[in-house]
Each structure stands twice: as C-alpha cells, then as structure tokens.
Design a protein around this motif. Structure first.
Motif, PDB file in Angstrom:
ATOM      1  N   ILE A   1       0.863  -1.226  -0.225  1.00  0.00           N
ATOM      2  CA  ILE A   1      -0.066  -0.001   0.186  1.00  0.00           C
ATOM      3  C   ILE A   1       0.808   1.103   0.138  1.00  0.00           C
ATOM      4  CG2 ILE A   1      -1.502   1.233   1.390  1.00  0.00           C
ATOM      5  CD1 ILE A   1      -2.774  -1.227   2.277  1.00  0.00           C
ATOM      6  N   LEU A   2       1.851   1.296   0.767  1.00  0.00           N
ATOM      7  CA  LEU A   2       2.961   2.369   0.943  1.00  0.00           C
ATOM      8  C   LEU A   2       3.478   2.623  -0.369  1.00  0.00           C
ATOM      9  CD1 LEU A   2       3.901   1.796   4.722  1.00  0.00           C
ATOM     10  CD2 LEU A   2       2.232   3.852   3.869  1.00  0.00           C
ATOM     11  N   VAL A   3       4.159   1.621  -0.866  1.00  0.00           N
ATOM     12  CA  VAL A   3       4.772   1.963  -2.100  1.00  0.00           C
ATOM     13  C   VAL A   3       3.815   2.606  -3.212  1.00  0.00           C
ATOM     14  CG1 VAL A   3       6.329   0.846  -3.775  1.00  0.00           C
ATOM     15  CG2 VAL A   3       6.784   0.391  -1.427  1.00  0.00           C
ATOM     16  N   SER A   4       2.814   1.816  -3.200  1.00  0.00           N
ATOM     17  CA  SER A   4       1.807   2.262  -4.327  1.00  0.00           C
ATOM     18  C   SER A   4       1.442   3.680  -3.982  1.00  0.00           C
ATOM     19  CB  SER A   4       0.573   1.533  -4.167  1.00  0.00           C
ATOM     20  OG  SER A   4       0.686   0.172  -4.483  1.00  0.00           O
ATOM     21  N   LEU A   5       1.300   4.176  -2.854  1.00  0.00           N
ATOM     22  CA  LEU A   5       0.856   5.523  -2.350  1.00  0.00           C
ATOM     23  C   LEU A   5       2.138   6.460  -2.729  1.00  0.00           C
ATOM     24  CD1 LEU A   5      -1.428   7.102  -0.953  1.00  0.00           C
ATOM     25  CD2 LEU A   5      -0.342   6.775   0.931  1.00  0.00           C
ATOM     26  N   GLN A   6       3.392   6.024  -2.548  1.00  0.00           N
ATOM     27  CA  GLN A   6       4.582   6.950  -3.126  1.00  0.00           C
ATOM     28  C   GLN A   6       4.673   6.960  -4.529  1.00  0.00           C
ATOM     29  OE1 GLN A   6       8.497   5.755  -2.188  1.00  0.00           O
ATOM     30  NE2 GLN A   6       8.662   7.551  -0.915  1.00  0.00           N
ATOM     31  N   ALA A   7       3.977   6.041  -5.296  1.00  0.00           N
ATOM     32  CA  ALA A   7       4.216   6.025  -6.552  1.00  0.00           C
ATOM     33  C   ALA A   7       3.108   7.325  -7.186  1.00  0.00           C
ATOM     34  CB  ALA A   7       3.537   4.857  -7.173  1.00  0.00           C
TER      35      ALA A   7
ATOM     36  N   ILE B   1       5.786  11.494  -0.072  1.00  0.00           N
ATOM     37  CA  ILE B   1       5.133  11.003   0.946  1.00  0.00           C
ATOM     38  C   ILE B   1       6.205  10.290   1.877  1.00  0.00           C
ATOM     39  CG2 ILE B   1       4.579   8.747   0.152  1.00  0.00           C
ATOM     40  CD1 ILE B   1       2.036   8.739   1.646  1.00  0.00           C
ATOM     41  N   GLU B   2       6.286  10.524   3.354  1.00  0.00           N
ATOM     42  CA  GLU B   2       6.992   9.872   3.951  1.00  0.00           C
ATOM     43  C   GLU B   2       6.434   8.763   4.763  1.00  0.00           C
ATOM     44  OE1 GLU B   2       8.512  12.668   6.766  1.00  0.00           O
ATOM     45  OE2 GLU B   2       9.072  14.189   5.214  1.00  0.00           O
ATOM     46  N   PHE B   3       7.096   7.559   4.978  1.00  0.00           N
ATOM     47  CA  PHE B   3       6.666   6.500   5.786  1.00  0.00           C
ATOM     48  C   PHE B   3       8.017   5.448   5.930  1.00  0.00           C
ATOM     49  CE2 PHE B   3       6.446   5.402   0.989  1.00  0.00           C
ATOM     50  CZ  PHE B   3       7.233   4.308   0.942  1.00  0.00           C
ATOM     51  N   ASP B   4       7.743   4.577   7.106  1.00  0.00           N
ATOM     52  CA  ASP B   4       8.974   3.868   7.386  1.00  0.00           C
ATOM     53  C   ASP B   4       8.410   2.380   7.304  1.00  0.00           C
ATOM     54  OD1 ASP B   4      10.998   2.504   8.662  1.00  0.00           O
ATOM     55  OD2 ASP B   4      10.379   3.350  10.875  1.00  0.00           O
ATOM     56  N   LEU B   5       9.068   1.391   6.570  1.00  0.00           N
ATOM     57  CA  LEU B   5       8.787   0.264   6.345  1.00  0.00           C
ATOM     58  C   LEU B   5       9.468  -0.822   7.481  1.00  0.00           C
ATOM     59  CD1 LEU B   5       9.076  -0.251   2.394  1.00  0.00           C
ATOM     60  CD2 LEU B   5       7.009   0.301   3.797  1.00  0.00           C
ATOM     61  N   ARG B   6      10.159  -0.133   8.116  1.00  0.00           N
ATOM     62  CA  ARG B   6      10.696  -0.944   9.144  1.00  0.00           C
ATOM     63  C   ARG B   6      10.029  -1.590  10.318  1.00  0.00           C
ATOM     64  NH1 ARG B   6      15.824   2.615   8.693  1.00  0.00           N
ATOM     65  NH2 ARG B   6      14.071   4.424   8.525  1.00  0.00           N
ATOM     66  N   GLY B   7       8.962  -0.779  10.639  1.00  0.00           N
ATOM     67  CA  GLY B   7       8.270  -1.080  11.899  1.00  0.00           C
ATOM     68  C   GLY B   7       6.724  -1.168  11.530  1.00  0.00           C
ATOM     69  N   SER B   8       6.066  -1.615  12.672  1.00  0.00           N
ATOM     70  CA  SER B   8       4.532  -1.877  12.421  1.00  0.00           C
ATOM     71  C   SER B   8       3.730  -0.631  12.184  1.00  0.00           C
ATOM     72  CB  SER B   8       3.950  -2.594  13.535  1.00  0.00           C
ATOM     73  OG  SER B   8       3.946  -1.912  14.764  1.00  0.00           O
ATOM     74  N   ASN B   9       4.310   0.393  12.608  1.00  0.00           N
ATOM     75  CA  ASN B   9       3.612   1.915  12.598  1.00  0.00           C
ATOM     76  C   ASN B   9       4.617   2.544  11.419  1.00  0.00           C
ATOM     77  OD1 ASN B   9       2.322   4.319  12.485  1.00  0.00           O
ATOM     78  ND2 ASN B   9       2.213   4.451  14.526  1.00  0.00           N
TER      79      ASN B   9
ATOM     80  N   LEU C   1      14.297   9.581   6.742  1.00  0.00           N
ATOM     81  CA  LEU C   1      14.237   8.109   6.042  1.00  0.00           C
ATOM     82  C   LEU C   1      14.876   8.171   4.871  1.00  0.00           C
ATOM     83  CD1 LEU C   1      10.539   7.800   7.152  1.00  0.00           C
ATOM     84  CD2 LEU C   1      12.507   6.924   8.606  1.00  0.00           C
ATOM     85  N   ASP C   2      15.372   7.027   4.385  1.00  0.00           N
ATOM     86  CA  ASP C   2      16.062   6.518   3.224  1.00  0.00           C
ATOM     87  C   ASP C   2      14.953   6.173   2.335  1.00  0.00           C
ATOM     88  OD1 ASP C   2      15.198   4.145   3.761  1.00  0.00           O
ATOM     89  OD2 ASP C   2      17.311   3.367   4.393  1.00  0.00           O
ATOM     90  N   GLN C   3      15.339   5.820   0.935  1.00  0.00           N
ATOM     91  CA  GLN C   3      14.303   5.450   0.044  1.00  0.00           C
ATOM     92  C   GLN C   3      13.483   4.613   0.378  1.00  0.00           C
ATOM     93  OE1 GLN C   3      15.179   6.407  -3.744  1.00  0.00           O
ATOM     94  NE2 GLN C   3      13.573   5.304  -4.436  1.00  0.00           N
TER      95      GLN C   3
END
Length: 351
Positions: A169-175, A180-188, A202-204
């Motif tokens: 969902i998040l990578v689709s949203l960033q497309a 947009i900023e997000f963190d794929l490493r945690g649950s939140n 955050l990195d890419q």
C-alpha cells in the motif's frame, strides 16, 4: 434530487399567490367588461376571443417562476459522468502463497491473466503503474501511458517469501505522491512514531524528508488516482496494513481490494515445512472501507476477470453529485422568452 439551501424552498409559497393574483385579474377584467351596455355589439366587433391562448403565456411564466425559485435553493443531482481517474496503481501479491492451485492453474497465473485484460481495457489517457509485494514492496513499473511496458512488468513476476500488505500500500501511495514519508521497518509506518525512535531522515525504503504531512482530506476524495490491491493471504511482516490504509485515506486515495483464493485455502509444502494459506477477507474489507474503496472476492479465474471488468467500469465512469442550479435557471429563461414571444405574436404585447 437534493438541495444545498433547502431552507429557500419556502419561496415556492409565492406560486399559489401568483396563481391567485392571476385569477383575481381575470375576475376584475370580467367585471369591467360587464359595464358596457351593448356587450353583444362589442363581441361582434371583436370577433372570436383569444380563448385558451390567453392562458398559455401566463402559464409559461408561472413555470419559469417555479424554475427560478427552485434554482435559488441550489439543487443537486447524482449523475453518471466520465471519471477523472488518470492513474491506476496495480499492487500485486507475489508471495509464495500465490503458488496455490485452488484458483486454476494457480493464483499467480490467474492474477496475471486478469491484470493483462484490465490493462487492455484502459484508455490511452490513463497512466498505469505496477507494484509487487511479498516480504517487502517494489515499484516494478512507474506510472506510464505505455501498455507494453506495463504488460512486460506483469510478465516478470517472481515468487518471494512472506507477505507485507502494508508495504504494498505504502509503495503504491508513494508512486502517486512521491513526497510521502513512511517507514517500512516497523509496524507503524508513520515518521516520528514509536517504531521510528531514532528520528532520523528516512532513506528511499522509508520515505524522504522531514517535512510536515499535508492536512488530511476526506477519504476517497482524490479523484485522479486509485490503487487496486490484489492479495491472497494474511500479513506476515512489515507495517500494519490498516495504518497504511489510513495514510492513503488521509490523502483521499481509494484502495480497491481484491481477495483471490478460496475460503478453505490450500496447504503448501516446502523443504521441511508446510503451511495453510488462507484469505484474510476481514482485513481487506477494512482497508477498502477506510479509504472509501470496495472489496471484491474472486474464488476462481473467471471470477477474477469479472472483478477486473467491474473495476474498469468503476474507474471509467463514476456517480457524482453535482449542482444543477444553472440547468433550472436556463430552463426558466427559455420559458420566459417563449412566453414573451407567444404573447407578442398572438396579442402584440409582452404579456
């Protein structure tokens, strides 16, 4: 039909008053006509009277008045119009559970075939992007007008381990929103959350920046893009998919979720392990409901094709509520001109 200013409808009370005034004028004219002593001579001099024609212009003016009074209340109507959707992101599950054969020949092949047909249905003005997700997510095809590039990306799907629906969902949203900023490493996935205690940029893989997010908008209100999320299993790693869906909802992006598989699922066997792959319909419904989208279930390859055909219809045409005040005002103006024209033609006066 609804009204933005329904309190103005009380003005329609002027309609019966106008009718009463017209009736009073007719009565007054009759009384004045009776004052002539030689009424028969007057009738013979005038010839045949106007008859029903004398009521036509006032009736048209009355209809025009009703149209104007309704227009004051700002009417709205739900109509089917061409969609403003100009970008569609296909987020496809490529986890190992897609090898299951409860959807023949297997879930992956059926999903690829249906996605190809969906791409072929899109018009040339729609950009399509492809995101694949398993243990993590990757934008395998940035949004493009080239159907050939999209089809090539669909043909390159490879099985991977784990299932991170939130990452998809998040990578689709960033497309759709590169900032947009997000963190794929945690649950939140939100920057600055408890799972992102270091507070670093955050990195890419986790977004960029340190900018304040834009203010939330109404879920489903962003009409220029949508995400179609196809998956068959439960989330086993990565960000919470419901929290990711909330981030999409705050941007107004609809997520249409497609669950592929059967309720019983299937037991997959590997090197020293076995696992039953089940469809988490409750989670997929929750994602769709949060964002103003819709959930579709596909238990077979034909069902999956029907789902994509239905999604094409939803993205090509949409039901919207629009204000039609101008329509009522224009109709009233036409009726007024018609009433005046008939009155001049028949009686050589405006009314």
């Amino acid at each position: 039909m609804a009204f933005l200013w329904p309190e103005m409808l009380w003005l329609l009370g002027l309609v019966p008053l106008s009718m009463a005034a017209y009736w009073w004028l007719l009565r007054r004219r009759r009384r004045q006509a009776l004052r002539y002593s030689g009424l028969s001579l007057v009738r013979e001099a005038l010839g045949r009277g106007p008859g029903w024609r004398r009521h036509v212009p006032p009736a048209l003016m009355l209809l025009a008045l009703i149209g104007l009074l309704v227009a004051v209340a700002r009417p709205t109507a739900r109509v089917i119009l061409p969609s403003q959707q100009r970008m569609v992101i296909l987020a496809m599950d490529v986890s190992g559970s897609m090898r299951a054969t409860d959807v023949e020949p297997n879930r992956m092949v059926a999903a690829q075939a249906a996605a190809r047909e969906f791409v072929a249905l899109q018009d040339s003005g729609t950009r399509i992007g492809v995101v694949t997700f398993a243990g993590t997510a990757l934008l395998t095809q940035p949004p493009t007008h080239s159907k050939e590039d999209v089809l090539a990306a669909i043909d390159r799907f490879n099985f991977q381990r784990a299932t991170a629906v939130g990452s998809g969902i998040l990578v689709s949203l960033q497309a759709i929103f590169p900032d947009i900023e997000f963190d794929l490493r945690g649950s939140n996935p939100r920057p600055g959350s408890e799972d992102n205690r270091l507070g670093r940029s955050l990195d890419q893989r986790g977004g960029v920046g340190g900018k304040a997010p834009p203010p939330p908008v109404e879920p489903g209100s962003y009409a220029s893009a949508a995400i179609i999320l196809l998956t068959d299993g439960q989330t086993t790693t990565g960000p919470d998919p419901l929290e990711a869906a909330r981030m999409a909802a705050e941007r107004g992006v609809k997520i249409y979720t497609v669950g592929v598989g059967t309720e019983q699922g299937e037991i997959l066997v590997g090197d020293g392990w076995s696992m039953r792959v089940r469809l988490d319909e409750e989670a997929l419904r929750g994602i769709a409901n949060l964002t103003g989208g819709e959930y579709f279930y596909a238990g077979s390859a034909p069902d999956l094709k029907k789902v994509y055909q239905g999604l094409h219809s939803k993205l090509a045409l949409e039901t919207r509520e629009i204000e039609i005040t101008a329509l009522f005002a224009a109709a009233a103006a036409v009726l007024m001109l018609l009433a005046a024209g008939l009155s001049v033609f028949w009686f050589h006066r405006v009314l």
